[in-house]
Design a protein around this motif. Sequence first.
Motif, PDB file in Angstrom:
ATOM      1  N   VAL A  27       0.820  -1.141  -0.017  1.00  0.00           N
ATOM      2  CA  VAL A  27       0.081  -0.018  -0.093  1.00  0.00           C
ATOM      3  C   VAL A  27       0.931   1.183  -0.119  1.00  0.00           C
ATOM      4  O   VAL A  27       1.818   1.209   0.923  1.00  0.00           O
ATOM      5  N   GLN A  28       0.671   2.039  -1.165  1.00  0.00           N
ATOM      6  CA  GLN A  28       1.397   3.342  -0.826  1.00  0.00           C
ATOM      7  C   GLN A  28       1.015   4.236   0.228  1.00  0.00           C
ATOM      8  O   GLN A  28      -0.561   4.324   0.205  1.00  0.00           O
ATOM      9  N   TYR A  29       1.561   4.778   0.911  1.00  0.00           N
ATOM     10  CA  TYR A  29       0.965   5.813   1.912  1.00  0.00           C
ATOM     11  C   TYR A  29       2.039   7.115   2.187  1.00  0.00           C
ATOM     12  O   TYR A  29       3.235   7.077   1.656  1.00  0.00           O
ATOM     13  N   HIS A  30       1.352   8.158   2.692  1.00  0.00           N
ATOM     14  CA  HIS A  30       2.189   9.126   2.823  1.00  0.00           C
ATOM     15  C   HIS A  30       2.444   9.169   4.327  1.00  0.00           C
ATOM     16  O   HIS A  30       1.566   9.218   5.261  1.00  0.00           O
ATOM     17  N   TYR A  31       3.490   9.349   4.692  1.00  0.00           N
ATOM     18  CA  TYR A  31       3.881   9.222   6.123  1.00  0.00           C
ATOM     19  C   TYR A  31       4.204  10.413   6.898  1.00  0.00           C
ATOM     20  O   TYR A  31       4.952  11.562   6.297  1.00  0.00           O
ATOM     21  N   ILE A  32       3.747  10.900   7.881  1.00  0.00           N
ATOM     22  CA  ILE A  32       3.826  12.393   8.557  1.00  0.00           C
ATOM     23  C   ILE A  32       4.474  11.929   9.886  1.00  0.00           C
ATOM     24  O   ILE A  32       3.824  11.239  10.850  1.00  0.00           O
ATOM     25  N   GLU A  33       5.618  12.700   9.982  1.00  0.00           N
ATOM     26  CA  GLU A  33       6.192  12.428  11.433  1.00  0.00           C
ATOM     27  C   GLU A  33       5.797  13.286  12.479  1.00  0.00           C
ATOM     28  O   GLU A  33       5.739  14.587  11.992  1.00  0.00           O
ATOM     29  N   GLU A  34       5.309  12.705  13.563  1.00  0.00           N
ATOM     30  CA  GLU A  34       4.851  13.724  14.704  1.00  0.00           C
ATOM     31  C   GLU A  34       5.956  13.724  15.700  1.00  0.00           C
ATOM     32  O   GLU A  34       6.791  13.130  16.091  1.00  0.00           O
ATOM     33  N   ASP A  35       6.060  15.008  16.072  1.00  0.00           N
ATOM     34  CA  ASP A  35       6.804  15.411  17.329  1.00  0.00           C
ATOM     35  C   ASP A  35       5.925  15.501  18.555  1.00  0.00           C
ATOM     36  O   ASP A  35       4.920  16.101  18.711  1.00  0.00           O
ATOM     37  N   LEU A  36       6.095  14.433  19.532  1.00  0.00           N
ATOM     38  CA  LEU A  36       5.343  13.771  20.336  1.00  0.00           C
ATOM     39  C   LEU A  36       5.338  15.091  21.515  1.00  0.00           C
ATOM     40  O   LEU A  36       4.433  15.123  22.235  1.00  0.00           O
ATOM     41  N   SER A  37       6.468  15.685  21.620  1.00  0.00           N
ATOM     42  CA  SER A  37       6.369  16.958  22.575  1.00  0.00           C
ATOM     43  C   SER A  37       5.549  18.143  22.098  1.00  0.00           C
ATOM     44  O   SER A  37       5.407  19.254  22.948  1.00  0.00           O
ATOM     45  N   ASN A  38       5.191  18.157  20.727  1.00  0.00           N
ATOM     46  CA  ASN A  38       4.513  19.197  20.261  1.00  0.00           C
ATOM     47  C   ASN A  38       3.756  18.679  19.039  1.00  0.00           C
ATOM     48  O   ASN A  38       3.819  18.729  17.817  1.00  0.00           O
ATOM     49  N   SER A  40       0.623  17.655  16.515  1.00  0.00           N
ATOM     50  CA  SER A  40       0.128  18.390  15.428  1.00  0.00           C
ATOM     51  C   SER A  40      -1.380  18.555  15.557  1.00  0.00           C
ATOM     52  O   SER A  40      -1.970  17.731  16.194  1.00  0.00           O
ATOM     53  N   PRO A  41      -2.018  19.733  15.155  1.00  0.00           N
ATOM     54  CA  PRO A  41      -3.562  20.034  15.343  1.00  0.00           C
ATOM     55  C   PRO A  41      -4.380  19.005  14.554  1.00  0.00           C
ATOM     56  O   PRO A  41      -5.183  18.351  14.933  1.00  0.00           O
ATOM     57  N   LEU A  42      -3.548  18.520  13.486  1.00  0.00           N
ATOM     58  CA  LEU A  42      -4.265  17.495  12.704  1.00  0.00           C
ATOM     59  C   LEU A  42      -4.273  16.003  13.400  1.00  0.00           C
ATOM     60  O   LEU A  42      -5.290  15.435  13.265  1.00  0.00           O
ATOM     61  N   LEU A  43      -3.170  15.803  14.284  1.00  0.00           N
ATOM     62  CA  LEU A  43      -3.187  14.505  14.945  1.00  0.00           C
ATOM     63  C   LEU A  43      -4.232  14.718  16.058  1.00  0.00           C
ATOM     64  O   LEU A  43      -4.969  13.763  16.161  1.00  0.00           O
ATOM     65  N   LYS A  51      -5.049  11.043  21.295  1.00  0.00           N
ATOM     66  CA  LYS A  51      -3.924  11.868  21.174  1.00  0.00           C
ATOM     67  C   LYS A  51      -2.723  11.463  20.715  1.00  0.00           C
ATOM     68  O   LYS A  51      -1.722  11.786  21.266  1.00  0.00           O
ATOM     69  N   LYS A  52      -2.615   9.793  20.488  1.00  0.00           N
ATOM     70  CA  LYS A  52      -1.640   9.263  20.088  1.00  0.00           C
ATOM     71  C   LYS A  52      -1.086   8.789  18.619  1.00  0.00           C
ATOM     72  O   LYS A  52      -2.150   8.687  18.001  1.00  0.00           O
ATOM     73  N   ILE A  53       0.123   8.462  18.382  1.00  0.00           N
ATOM     74  CA  ILE A  53       0.311   7.759  17.167  1.00  0.00           C
ATOM     75  C   ILE A  53       0.397   6.284  17.651  1.00  0.00           C
ATOM     76  O   ILE A  53       0.605   6.002  18.613  1.00  0.00           O
ATOM     77  N   PRO A  54       0.229   5.555  16.445  1.00  0.00           N
ATOM     78  CA  PRO A  54       0.017   5.745  15.020  1.00  0.00           C
ATOM     79  C   PRO A  54      -1.392   6.060  14.837  1.00  0.00           C
ATOM     80  O   PRO A  54      -2.275   5.402  15.566  1.00  0.00           O
ATOM     81  N   VAL A  55      -1.722   6.740  13.630  1.00  0.00           N
ATOM     82  CA  VAL A  55      -3.120   7.108  13.491  1.00  0.00           C
ATOM     83  C   VAL A  55      -3.185   6.835  11.840  1.00  0.00           C
ATOM     84  O   VAL A  55      -2.322   7.262  11.040  1.00  0.00           O
ATOM     85  N   ASN A  59      -8.739   7.621   3.055  1.00  0.00           N
ATOM     86  CA  ASN A  59      -9.716   8.508   2.511  1.00  0.00           C
ATOM     87  C   ASN A  59     -10.527   9.443   3.700  1.00  0.00           C
ATOM     88  O   ASN A  59     -11.629   9.580   3.707  1.00  0.00           O
ATOM     89  N   GLU A  60      -9.808  10.175   4.094  1.00  0.00           N
ATOM     90  CA  GLU A  60     -10.011  11.270   5.279  1.00  0.00           C
ATOM     91  C   GLU A  60     -10.514  10.561   6.381  1.00  0.00           C
ATOM     92  O   GLU A  60     -10.922  11.331   7.367  1.00  0.00           O
ATOM     93  N   LYS A  61     -10.710   9.306   6.579  1.00  0.00           N
ATOM     94  CA  LYS A  61     -11.265   8.672   7.864  1.00  0.00           C
ATOM     95  C   LYS A  61     -10.042   7.930   8.694  1.00  0.00           C
ATOM     96  O   LYS A  61      -9.429   7.173   8.464  1.00  0.00           O
ATOM     97  N   PRO A  62     -10.030   8.554   9.902  1.00  0.00           N
ATOM     98  CA  PRO A  62      -9.071   8.236  10.939  1.00  0.00           C
ATOM     99  C   PRO A  62      -9.301   6.829  11.559  1.00  0.00           C
ATOM    100  O   PRO A  62     -10.346   6.356  11.929  1.00  0.00           O
TER     101      PRO A  62
END
Lengths: 221, 231
Positions: A27-38, A40-43, A51-55, A59-62
């Motif tokens: 599966v092709q995916y776009h990886y977004i690295e999260e800074d867990l001390s900061n 992102s609003p998106l996460l 409020k944790k990774i991984p998410v 198709n916009e559904k988390p």
Amino acid sequence: MAEVKLFGMWASPFSHTVELALKLKGVQYHYIEEDLSNKSPLLLEYNPVHKKIPVLVHNEKPIAESLVILEYIDETWQNNPLLPKDPYDRAIARFWAKFFHEQILPTALKTIAAEGKEQEQIIEQVYQKLNFLENELNGKDFFGGGSIGYLDIVVFFIARAFQVNQEVTQVELISKEKLPAICKWIEKLLKIDVVNECIPPREKHIAFIRAHLEAAKSSSN
Amino acid sequence: MAKTELKLLGARASPYVMRPRIALNIKSADYEFLQETPGSKSQLLLESNPVHKKIPVLIHNGKPICESLIIVEYIDEVWSSGPSILPSDPYDRAIARFWGAYVDEKWFPNLRILSTAEGEARDQVIGTLVEGLVLLEDAFVKISKGKAFFGGDQIGYLDIAFGCYLGWLRASEKMNVVKLLDEANTPGLVKWADTFSAHPAVKDVMPEIDKLVEFGKSLAAKFRAAKTGSS
């Protein structure tokens, strides 16, 4: 536009688990690295409950929680099945995954703050629990049988993290003498390219663990 | 299927045991219910679940399956011709499993400690429980889409996962003289709770609240005695 996004963290075994599953499925995916001390609003928007990774966002559904994500991946992309076909075998795989997350990992984490006799006892507890998995391997190449499956993906990155931790803490949780099948299994997985793609560079990983442990120790003093 | 090929080890008061019982009722599957004696564990239990030594354990054709939600998924997969317990869409399944994990890992542990918490700690626990219920109310509204259950017109996985705690929730409300589910904060769940409890697949396996209150009081007393005994 990427249909599949993964919010992860480079040192998190839960993040690696999801990445490996996606890679095994091609599966092709776009990886977004999260800074867990900061974070992102998106996460925070995609995983307001924990409020944790991984998410995983498809198709916009988390979808959050690594074991839930794994099952979603397996059901959505049906090539290279991760879970066995037989309902009983599936129940067994899920049972051990749950056991690993809820029993083995938390007990292993307790070794960090413990010292002396107490630490020895906790290490022994971890061994007793890991021994169940040692027996579960029972001569197979992988928990999944002839090829990597759900339980391999769930256990590997955390087991590997135990080994890397050992470089910093000198706490041996997976010894060759006591858990030979698990050791052999880790080595086998490390030889697989797609698995290696998911592991962080060793020195960077060790430095991260060292810094993390220093911070944990000083905050508990 | 012969009754003896399907056994469930359990106890009436356990919310976890309710889960496979409801699932088996939905599938109209006959089974032998082997009641464990409180305070002791049968040889069969120790052999069937050596890792956790806990109920419920489903024994199907001699093979044991442990962990209540794993048992529910197993039942859904094996009795595939009966009404479905998990939703059919992978995303809906993921949402159901997410909230199932949430109630077990985040919400219920607070309910467990409510009866032994005191003063400010008790208020905090109540606050956390109600916050969690508000999250679940929101989830219910989104997932049920106006229907009676999380599963829609029929009881599904999340109804079973969360609904099994209703007995203890109501018993806790009685024991602690507090309202956790109420019309103001969680109107959808208040209605759902009644509909769920009255459902034919549920009502015979839902423990009696007064018996749970009795049981709960004796557990709390034991806990307090153990606490003072060790100090």
